[in-house]
Design an enzyme around this catalytic site. Structure first.
Site, PDB file in Angstrom:
ATOM      1  N   HIS A 120       0.947  -1.114   0.210  1.00  0.00           N
ATOM      2  CA  HIS A 120       0.166  -0.126   0.101  1.00  0.00           C
ATOM      3  C   HIS A 120       1.197   1.019   0.024  1.00  0.00           C
ATOM      4  O   HIS A 120       2.137   1.212   0.980  1.00  0.00           O
ATOM      5  CB  HIS A 120      -0.706   0.091   1.239  1.00  0.00           C
ATOM      6  CG  HIS A 120      -2.088   1.331   1.124  1.00  0.00           C
ATOM      7  ND1 HIS A 120      -1.733   1.987   1.735  1.00  0.00           N
ATOM      8  CD2 HIS A 120      -3.235   0.687   1.008  1.00  0.00           C
ATOM      9  CE1 HIS A 120      -3.289   2.682   1.972  1.00  0.00           C
ATOM     10  NE2 HIS A 120      -4.142   2.245   1.575  1.00  0.00           N
ATOM     11  N   GLN A 201      -4.457  -5.268   6.863  1.00  0.00           N
ATOM     12  CA  GLN A 201      -5.296  -6.549   6.426  1.00  0.00           C
ATOM     13  C   GLN A 201      -5.401  -7.659   6.668  1.00  0.00           C
ATOM     14  O   GLN A 201      -6.229  -8.280   6.970  1.00  0.00           O
ATOM     15  CB  GLN A 201      -5.185  -6.410   5.051  1.00  0.00           C
ATOM     16  CG  GLN A 201      -5.606  -5.343   3.841  1.00  0.00           C
ATOM     17  CD  GLN A 201      -6.526  -4.629   4.054  1.00  0.00           C
ATOM     18  OE1 GLN A 201      -7.272  -4.937   4.036  1.00  0.00           O
ATOM     19  NE2 GLN A 201      -6.825  -3.382   3.882  1.00  0.00           N
ATOM     20  N   LYS A 224     -10.168  -1.781   9.832  1.00  0.00           N
ATOM     21  CA  LYS A 224     -10.225  -2.715   9.105  1.00  0.00           C
ATOM     22  C   LYS A 224     -10.307  -4.128   9.813  1.00  0.00           C
ATOM     23  O   LYS A 224     -10.860  -4.847   9.348  1.00  0.00           O
ATOM     24  CB  LYS A 224      -8.701  -2.734   8.450  1.00  0.00           C
ATOM     25  CG  LYS A 224      -8.052  -1.584   8.487  1.00  0.00           C
ATOM     26  CD  LYS A 224      -8.460  -1.612   6.964  1.00  0.00           C
ATOM     27  CE  LYS A 224      -7.898  -0.532   6.056  1.00  0.00           C
ATOM     28  NZ  LYS A 224      -8.481  -0.182   4.547  1.00  0.00           N
ATOM     29  N   CYS A 362      -4.569   2.463  -4.146  1.00  0.00           N
ATOM     30  CA  CYS A 362      -3.110   2.731  -3.245  1.00  0.00           C
ATOM     31  C   CYS A 362      -2.092   1.890  -3.531  1.00  0.00           C
ATOM     32  O   CYS A 362      -1.470   1.435  -2.747  1.00  0.00           O
ATOM     33  CB  CYS A 362      -3.977   2.865  -1.789  1.00  0.00           C
ATOM     34  SG  CYS A 362      -4.913   4.429  -1.416  1.00  0.00           S
TER      35      CYS A 362
END
Ligand code: PMP
Length: 404
Positions: A120, A201, A224, A362
């Site tokens: 990212h 993530q 997240k 991104c």
């Protein structure tokens, strides 16, 4: 432990409609939805408990301080580390900037920083800036042609260049690939390379045990993982964390201030100046309490089965190209349809009530390596179900019929 199938009911937004259709939320990689427990904790804080922390002698302030510090214990326990190794930040982006700033103080023009091709921008740009400041070189680990990290090539590159720092995502937000960070961290240990894991993530889906992983730093974002936006943090191995220089400065982080000089508290206090995001931290703890009631293996099994079902049905649509590692994946499907623009696909899917992300996610360098300018990304969480998959596939077929 809770039955995963019943958890969807805890998420009030999933009952809503979007553009006159039932909402089909497949954008959890951008931000996860929030269960009632998290929403209620934040609401109650402002309705009945609001106070600043670490300051007041009054009961409200003491209670807020206790809740705020108890949250640190909750997150530390979740990651199997010690509370003094957790620093609150505004999220993964700030955590990575903090680490790039702190760890680069010791670098010079002979130094090297390694990242992966899947990162990212939040795990690329801060290191690029660190390289600009110090003269260090940025290395990129190799990728196989099918959009999977070249593990053997990566280890060989690490062994050849012996970088000072490896900063790598545990899971790619663009493709969902789970990277073999265990073997990379192990290799780094023998080389004296410090390891930074971008866990934005993986925090919710993989619930990593950081002692077992043996990384030096791990960053995360609350939003997240069922928590609120604008808050997150990082884990740092204490003897390394405590040697990092201060990043932001101000009140609360000090031991003593005179006009001549200031002295600072030990970590984590010295990295947390000013009034923090108190309700955010308490909201994150509520999210982690919620996750603690779900068996990690059951969650992973459930998400895996849903992912396989989605992938299999998507692969049956002629003209669809799926990118990335479909063997080791948290439940993110990144795809294109023929030469149609991902933006058109996502815009039309939206009219059917389907929320997906489109674009470069991104991760522009990765998109360049895959020879695309973007993809459509459908990302799953445990609160999705087969009905969502069916809704998405039907909407995609209808979209394709319109475009063809
Ligand atoms: N790293 C990864 C892998 C991400 O997916 C994201 C968010 N998309 C970030 C870093 C940045 O997180 P935040 O925007 O919450 O700071």
């Amino acid at each position: 432990m809770t039955d995963i199938h019943s958890l969807r009911d805890d998420f009030p937004i999933l009952d809503k409609s979007l553009n006159g259709q039932p909402l089909c939320y497949l954008d959890s990689a951008a931000t996860a939805q929030k269960p009632n427990k998290v929403i209620d904790v934040i609401k109650t804080f402002y309705q009945a408990e609001n106070s600043n922390v670490h300051r007041g002698l009054h009961t409200l302030s003491k209670n807020a301080t206790n809740r705020y510090e108890a949250a640190r214990e909750t997150i530390a326990k979740f990651l199997n580390v010690s509370a003094k190794e957790i620093v609150w930040t505004s999220g993964a982006t700030e955590s990575l900037n903090f680490l790039a700033h702190g760890l680069s103080q010791a670098l010079n023009e002979n130094s090297k920083i390694a990242i992966s091709p899947f990162e990212h921008h939040a795990n690329i740009v801060p290191w690029q800036e660190a390289c600009k400041r110090t003269g260090a070189q940025l290395l990129v680990l190799p990728m196989l042609e099918n959009g999977v990290l070249d593990e053997a090539g990566a280890i060989s590159l690490l062994q050849t260049h012996k970088p000072d720092i490896l900063s790598i995502g545990h899971v790619s937000n663009a493709l969902g690939n789970i990277h073999p960070i265990e073997s990379l961290i192990k290799a780094c240990k023998t080389l004296g390379t410090k390891t930074v894991i971008d866990g934005a993530q993986s925090f919710m889906h993989l619930r990593p045990d950081l002692v077992a992983l043996d990384c030096d730093f791990y960053v995360f974002s609350a939003h997240k993982a069922l928590g609120p936006t604008g808050v997150g943090g990082l884990y740092g191995r204490y003897n390394l964390l405590n040697t990092l220089p201060v990043y932001k400065t101000g009140g609360e982080m000090i031991q003593e201030v005179t006009f001549a000089h200031s002295t600072y508290r030990d970590a984590p206090g010295k990295f947390e100046p000013g009034t923090p995001n108190i309700s955010g931290v308490i909201g994150l703890a509520a999210a982690v309490d919620y996750l603690n009631n779900i068996s990690p293996s059951a969650l992973q099994r459930y998400e895996r089965a849903l992912y396989q079902s989605l992938l299999q049905q998507l692969n049956q649509i002629k003209g669809v190209t799926v990118y990335g590692d479909t063997q080791n994946n948290v439940g993110i499907v990144s795809f294109n349809y023929k030469n149609e623009h991902h933006y058109d696909l996502a815009t039309l899917l939206n009219t059917y009530g389907v929320a997906v992300r489109s674009g470069h996610h991104c991760a522009q360098p990765l998109m360049n390596m895959l020879n695309v300018n973007g993809t459509v990304r459908a990302s799953l969480a445990f609160y999705n179900n087969e009905a969502d998959v069916e809704h998405f596939i039907n909407a995609l077929k209808a979209t394709i019929e319109l475009l063809d």
